[in-house]
Design an enzyme around this catalytic site. Structure first.
Site, short mmCIF file in Angstrom:
data_model
loop_
_atom_site.label_atom_id
_atom_site.label_comp_id
_atom_site.label_asym_id
_atom_site.label_seq_id
_atom_site.Cartn_x
_atom_site.Cartn_y
_atom_site.Cartn_z
N SER A 133 -17.81 -28.87 -35.11
CA SER A 133 -16.43 -30.29 -34.50
C SER A 133 -15.56 -29.19 -34.01
O SER A 133 -15.96 -28.26 -34.60
CB SER A 133 -16.96 -31.33 -35.22
N TYR A 147 -9.96 -30.75 -24.88
CA TYR A 147 -10.81 -30.11 -26.15
C TYR A 147 -11.06 -31.05 -27.53
O TYR A 147 -11.99 -31.48 -28.09
CB TYR A 147 -10.50 -29.04 -26.74
N LYS A 151 -14.21 -33.80 -29.34
CA LYS A 151 -14.49 -33.22 -30.81
C LYS A 151 -14.17 -34.35 -31.36
O LYS A 151 -15.51 -34.97 -31.91
CB LYS A 151 -13.79 -31.76 -31.01
N1 LIG Z 1 -12.87 -20.31 -33.72
C1 LIG Z 1 -12.75 -21.58 -33.94
O1 LIG Z 1 -11.57 -20.81 -34.41
C2 LIG Z 1 -13.04 -23.31 -34.00
C3 LIG Z 1 -12.53 -24.15 -34.65
C4 LIG Z 1 -13.34 -24.89 -34.36
C5 LIG Z 1 -14.65 -25.40 -34.22
N2 LIG Z 1 -14.90 -24.15 -33.10
C6 LIG Z 1 -16.11 -24.81 -32.79
O2 LIG Z 1 -16.48 -23.39 -33.10
C7 LIG Z 1 -17.77 -23.65 -32.43
C8 LIG Z 1 -18.63 -21.96 -31.96
O3 LIG Z 1 -17.18 -21.53 -31.29
P1 LIG Z 1 -16.56 -20.59 -31.74
O4 LIG Z 1 -15.25 -20.25 -32.64
O5 LIG Z 1 -18.08 -19.44 -32.17
O6 LIG Z 1 -16.55 -19.18 -30.16
P2 LIG Z 1 -16.95 -18.23 -29.64
O7 LIG Z 1 -16.95 -17.02 -30.41
O8 LIG Z 1 -16.01 -19.03 -28.13
O9 LIG Z 1 -18.57 -18.40 -29.26
C9 LIG Z 1 -19.23 -19.91 -28.23
C10 LIG Z 1 -20.51 -19.74 -27.68
O10 LIG Z 1 -20.96 -20.88 -27.60
C11 LIG Z 1 -21.56 -20.02 -26.04
N3 LIG Z 1 -21.09 -21.57 -24.74
C12 LIG Z 1 -20.76 -22.17 -24.58
N4 LIG Z 1 -21.19 -22.44 -23.29
C13 LIG Z 1 -22.14 -22.50 -23.45
C14 LIG Z 1 -23.65 -23.30 -23.04
N5 LIG Z 1 -23.37 -24.26 -21.48
N6 LIG Z 1 -24.63 -23.46 -23.48
C15 LIG Z 1 -24.55 -22.39 -24.03
N7 LIG Z 1 -23.98 -21.48 -24.94
C16 LIG Z 1 -22.74 -22.10 -24.73
C17 LIG Z 1 -20.47 -19.34 -25.68
O11 LIG Z 1 -22.56 -18.40 -24.84
P3 LIG Z 1 -21.21 -17.46 -23.93
O12 LIG Z 1 -21.11 -15.94 -24.30
O13 LIG Z 1 -22.14 -17.41 -22.87
O14 LIG Z 1 -20.11 -17.58 -23.27
C18 LIG Z 1 -20.99 -18.75 -27.31
O15 LIG Z 1 -22.14 -18.48 -27.17
C19 LIG Z 1 -17.92 -24.19 -31.01
O16 LIG Z 1 -18.34 -25.49 -30.98
C20 LIG Z 1 -16.03 -24.15 -31.67
O17 LIG Z 1 -15.46 -25.79 -30.21
C21 LIG Z 1 -14.93 -22.96 -33.37
#
Ligand SMILES: NC(=O)c1ccc[n+]([C@@H]2O[C@H](COP(=O)([O-])OP(=O)(O)OC[C@H]3O[C@@H](n4cnc5c(N)ncnc54)[C@H](OP(=O)(O)O)[C@@H]3O)[C@@H](O)[C@H]2O)c1
Length: 283
Positions: A133, A147, A151
């Site tokens: 989340s 967004y 969430k």
């Molecule tokens: N980083 C933060 O600060 C933060 C904070 C709170 C929550 N989150 C959550 O953490 C989780 C991971 O995000 P992250 O921070 O690691 O960002 P990220 O590096 O952008 O990774 C997101 C991943 O999701 C994949 N994705 C997006 N749409 C997709 C789809 N339709 N089917 C399959 N894969 C898909 C992307 O693949 P592609 O390479 O193909 O685009 C990428 O591998 C998410 O749920 C995000 O909301 C992150």
């Protein structure tokens, strides 16, 4: 403990990619998935089992992929619903299609993957479902409504799922990261609509500049978060001998902001107690 089989969505970057390495280091097995398999080629070379999975695909297509995983591995012990993206823009500047797409991935995609695995977990009377989340599942910030909405939705539906399935032996974990250094804010992954509407334009431009400046400078270390999640699932390390919570904010920023919101909510409840409790029928 026998090695666990983990399935992770969105392994091409960020948390998803990090999970793969840390799970392998603990001696467990990983099924890494991504919508573009070429982005996780390097994982295949490590001996990781890889599958193409776009979480916006149809339920039948996702069911077929999960069936293939089960045919190859025999079981899945842990599902990490990680894949998502962030859409930035005001209510008015995001199109209806932008809103739909945000919920299609972050909410409905997550529902479909989980529904595909639930019969397997129910049959085995075991299985852990982890949902990534966000701090945005607690607080709606300006320009971040879509967004945050996705969430907040996740928080509610996962709370319901937990209540529906705990008696079957299934475990559910909601992880709420603050700001972590992944590719979430990178130009390729973030959808951003800068406002031309004079009432929002200045704030919107400042927000976009802020987000570009924050990319790769976020305080949170994804490797540290991932280690904690592995401890929670495996009930070891920081989770040894202590009840694992259903919901856990991670990151100093998230801890501070969630605490502030809880305290403000408690204060409102107390101040307005007489009014809030005054609406029941007389008989
Ligand atoms: N980083 C933060 O600060 C933060 C904070 C709170 C929550 N989150 C959550 O953490 C989780 C991971 O995000 P992250 O921070 O690691 O960002 P990220 O590096 O952008 O990774 C997101 C991943 O999701 C994949 N994705 C997006 N749409 C997709 C789809 N339709 N089917 C399959 N894969 C898909 C992307 O693949 P592609 O390479 O193909 O685009 C990428 O591998 C998410 O749920 C995000 O909301 C992150």
């Amino acid at each position: 403990m026998a090695p666990l089989v983990w399935l992770i969505t969105g392994c091409s970057s960020g948390f998803g990619n990090q999970f793969v390495y840390n799970i392998l280091a603990r001696g467990d097995k990983v099924v890494a998935t991504a919508r573009d398999l070429s982005k996780i080629q390097q994982l295949k070379q490590l001996g990781v089992s890889t599958f193409q999975l776009d979480i916006t695909d149809s339920q039948s297509s996702i069911n077929a992929t999960i069936a293939k995983v089960l045919a190859e591995h025999g079981r899945i012990d842990v599902l990490i619903n990680n894949a998502a993206y962030i859409a930035i823009g005001t209510w008015e500047d995001l199109s209806y299609e932008d809103w739909l797409a945000q919920f299609d991935t972050n909410v409905f995609g997550t529902i479909k993957v989980t529904k595909a695995i639930l019969p397997h977990f129910r049959e085995r009377k075991t299985g852990t479902m982890v949902f990534i989340s966000s701090l945005s599942g607690w607080i709606g910030h300006a320009g971040c409504s879509a967004y945050a909405g996705s969430k907040f939705a996740l928080e509610g539906i996962v709370e319901g799922l937990h209540a529906e399935t705990a008696h079957l032996g299934l475990k559910t974990l909601l992880i709420e990261p603050g700001r972590f250094r992944t590719k979430l804010l990178s130009s390729g992954n973030m959808i951003a609509r800068t406002s031309d509407i004079p009432d929002y334009a200045e704030k919107s431009r400042a927000q976009m500049e802020g987000l570009v400046g924050e990319d790769q400078k976020q305080p949170g270390d994804p490797a540290k978060l991932v280690e904690i999640v592995l401890d929670l699932v495996r009930e070891e390390g920081v989770a040894q001998g202590i009840e694992v919570p259903f919901r856990l904010p991670l990151g100093f920023d998230c801890y501070t902001d969630v605490k502030e919101k809880c305290e403000a909510t408690l204060a409102t409840l107390e101040t307005w107690r007489n009014v809030a409790t005054s609406t029941d029928m007389e008989t």
